[in-house]
Design a protein around this motif. Structure first.
Motif, mmCIF file in Angstrom:
data_model
loop_
_atom_site.group_PDB
_atom_site.id
_atom_site.type_symbol
_atom_site.label_atom_id
_atom_site.label_comp_id
_atom_site.label_asym_id
_atom_site.label_seq_id
_atom_site.Cartn_x
_atom_site.Cartn_y
_atom_site.Cartn_z
ATOM 1 N N LEU A 115 0.848 -1.198 0.000
ATOM 2 C CA LEU A 115 0.000 0.000 0.000
ATOM 3 C C LEU A 115 0.882 1.246 0.000
ATOM 4 O O LEU A 115 1.247 1.765 1.056
ATOM 5 N N THR A 116 1.185 1.737 -1.191
ATOM 6 C CA THR A 116 2.098 2.877 -1.313
ATOM 7 C C THR A 116 1.519 4.036 -2.105
ATOM 8 O O THR A 116 2.157 5.098 -2.180
ATOM 9 N N ASN A 117 0.345 3.898 -2.721
ATOM 10 C CA ASN A 117 -0.225 4.971 -3.531
ATOM 11 C C ASN A 117 -0.719 6.090 -2.621
ATOM 12 O O ASN A 117 -1.714 5.931 -1.915
ATOM 13 N N PRO A 118 -0.067 7.256 -2.613
ATOM 14 C CA PRO A 118 -0.474 8.317 -1.675
ATOM 15 C C PRO A 118 -1.885 8.824 -1.916
ATOM 16 O O PRO A 118 -2.532 9.328 -0.987
ATOM 17 N N LEU A 121 -4.342 7.150 0.423
ATOM 18 C CA LEU A 121 -4.127 7.250 1.860
ATOM 19 C C LEU A 121 -4.595 8.603 2.366
ATOM 20 O O LEU A 121 -4.977 9.485 1.598
ATOM 21 N N ALA A 122 -4.568 8.782 3.671
ATOM 22 C CA ALA A 122 -4.887 10.079 4.251
ATOM 23 C C ALA A 122 -3.867 11.116 3.789
ATOM 24 O O ALA A 122 -2.708 10.780 3.523
ATOM 25 N N PRO A 123 -4.262 12.384 3.663
ATOM 26 C CA PRO A 123 -3.303 13.416 3.242
ATOM 27 C C PRO A 123 -2.067 13.476 4.139
ATOM 28 O O PRO A 123 -0.966 13.742 3.672
ATOM 29 N N ARG A 124 -2.262 13.238 5.422
ATOM 30 C CA ARG A 124 -1.140 13.153 6.358
ATOM 31 C C ARG A 124 -1.252 11.829 7.102
ATOM 32 O O ARG A 124 -2.233 11.588 7.809
ATOM 33 N N VAL A 125 -0.273 10.964 6.927
ATOM 34 C CA VAL A 125 -0.299 9.642 7.533
ATOM 35 C C VAL A 125 0.440 9.690 8.869
ATOM 36 O O VAL A 125 1.642 9.986 8.915
ATOM 37 N N SER A 126 -0.262 9.404 9.934
ATOM 38 C CA SER A 126 0.343 9.362 11.258
ATOM 39 C C SER A 126 1.352 8.225 11.340
ATOM 40 O O SER A 126 1.184 7.166 10.707
ATOM 41 N N HIS A 130 -2.008 3.770 11.504
ATOM 42 C CA HIS A 130 -2.224 3.363 10.115
ATOM 43 C C HIS A 130 -3.604 2.750 9.911
ATOM 44 O O HIS A 130 -4.075 2.683 8.775
ATOM 45 N N GLY A 131 -4.248 2.296 10.975
ATOM 46 C CA GLY A 131 -5.618 1.815 10.822
ATOM 47 C C GLY A 131 -6.520 2.888 10.253
ATOM 48 O O GLY A 131 -7.311 2.643 9.345
ATOM 49 N N ARG A 132 -6.387 4.089 10.772
ATOM 50 C CA ARG A 132 -7.192 5.223 10.294
ATOM 51 C C ARG A 132 -6.685 5.780 8.971
ATOM 52 O O ARG A 132 -7.487 6.090 8.068
ATOM 53 N N ASP A 133 -5.361 5.917 8.831
ATOM 54 C CA ASP A 133 -4.792 6.703 7.741
ATOM 55 C C ASP A 133 -4.377 5.888 6.519
ATOM 56 O O ASP A 133 -4.185 6.456 5.443
ATOM 57 N N VAL A 134 -4.237 4.580 6.689
ATOM 58 C CA VAL A 134 -3.824 3.724 5.576
ATOM 59 C C VAL A 134 -4.867 2.646 5.298
ATOM 60 O O VAL A 134 -5.453 2.587 4.212
#
Length: 278
Positions: A115-118, A121-126, A130-134
């Motif tokens: 999973l690398t396609n920005p 993903l969330a605009p800002r990944v914590s 990663h549960g929320r952002d990825v």
């Protein structure tokens, strides 16, 4: 795989914080028509083996869909986030051994991506969520019918991290097996397949490394060679307070107490060895 409007969530996030709600919220914003099944959020913290076992024993009974699992002590490190395709569903989570057994239960991995396609993903990944952002945003997009291969580059399924095989050793007198999970009721699930009970006597002995002493009034036989248990089909095959060794609903050997908690009786935890002998 066409759009799959079902998403399941399995995590160790607990229920006292907002972590689970945040994942639900991300999914609802991106795929409001998706339906979410919460498998559990009470996996013991960072216990990847327990999470993998719960997931693998559950996914075959869920609707075909996208299954997100997050038990991720390595979050933010070099461990990969992955999505796996199987004939009967998609799996999303960390590449730390959490997903492959569930993929096997869904027919085996047919494709895998990192999973690398920005854009997915969330605009800002914590670095710690990663549960929320990825994983949640990827799940929502896959539920809407997006192609798995848009999420990132393909990876070799053979290179996925797998947990070590749990110990199971059979011999003419019985078998020794690792404790795989302990459920809410205190039932002790062993890694052994239920078929290993076939041919054992109606009464067996259960030996554990640190069995707790029985209360004085309890008339259950015990000795240096283990505790006497009924080899049964269900809890009620033992008298109240008695031990029963039985095939559980996942096809594994389990040790239970009729009206009590086998984990307390045996004094074991996941990873310990238990011997069942005729």
């Amino acid at each position: 795989m066409p759009g799959t409007p079902w998403i399941s969530l399995t995590t160790d996030y607990g229920l006292t914080d907002g972590f689970v709600a945040a994942c639900h919220g991300v999914i609802a914003r991106l795929a409001p028509a998706a339906r979410v099944i919460d498998v559990t959020h009470l996996v013991p913290p960072a216990d990847v083996r327990h999470g993998a076992a719960v997931l693998a024993q559950t996914v075959a009974y869920l609707p075909v869909g996208v299954h997100v699992a997050v038990v991720d002590p390595g979050v933010g490190t070099a461990r990969r986030g992955v999505a796996l395709a199987a004939p009967d569903g998609l799996l999303i989570g960390p590449d730390n051994g959490l997903l492959p057994d569930a993929a096997d239960a869904l027919g085996g991995v047919t494709a895998a991506v990192e999973l690398t396609n920005p854009a997915w993903l969330a605009p800002r990944v914590s670095g710690t969520f990663h549960g929320r952002d990825v994983f949640a945003p990827v799940a929502a997009r896959l539920a809407l019918g997006a192609s798995l291969h848009e999420a990132g580059p393909a990876i070799d399924p053979a290179g996925l991290v797998r947990l070590p095989e749990p110990i199971v050793a059979a011999d003419p007198a019985g078998f020794t097996a690792e404790v795989l999970t302990v459920d809410h009721f205190g039932n002790v699930q062993l890694a052994a397949a239920a078929e290993l009970l076939d041919g054992l006597a109606p009464t067996v002995r259960v030996s554990a490394p640190a069995a707790a002493p029985l209360p004085a009034p309890e008339p259950v036989e015990q000795s240096a060679s283990g505790r006497v248990a009924v080899r049964g089909r269900t809890f009620g095959d033992a008298r109240p307070g008695g031990l029963v060794v039985h095939p559980d609903s996942a096809g594994r050997v389990a040790v239970a107490v009729n009206g009590g908690r086998a984990v307390d009786r045996l004094g074991v935890r996941p990873g310990d060895l238990v011997r069942i002998s005729g």
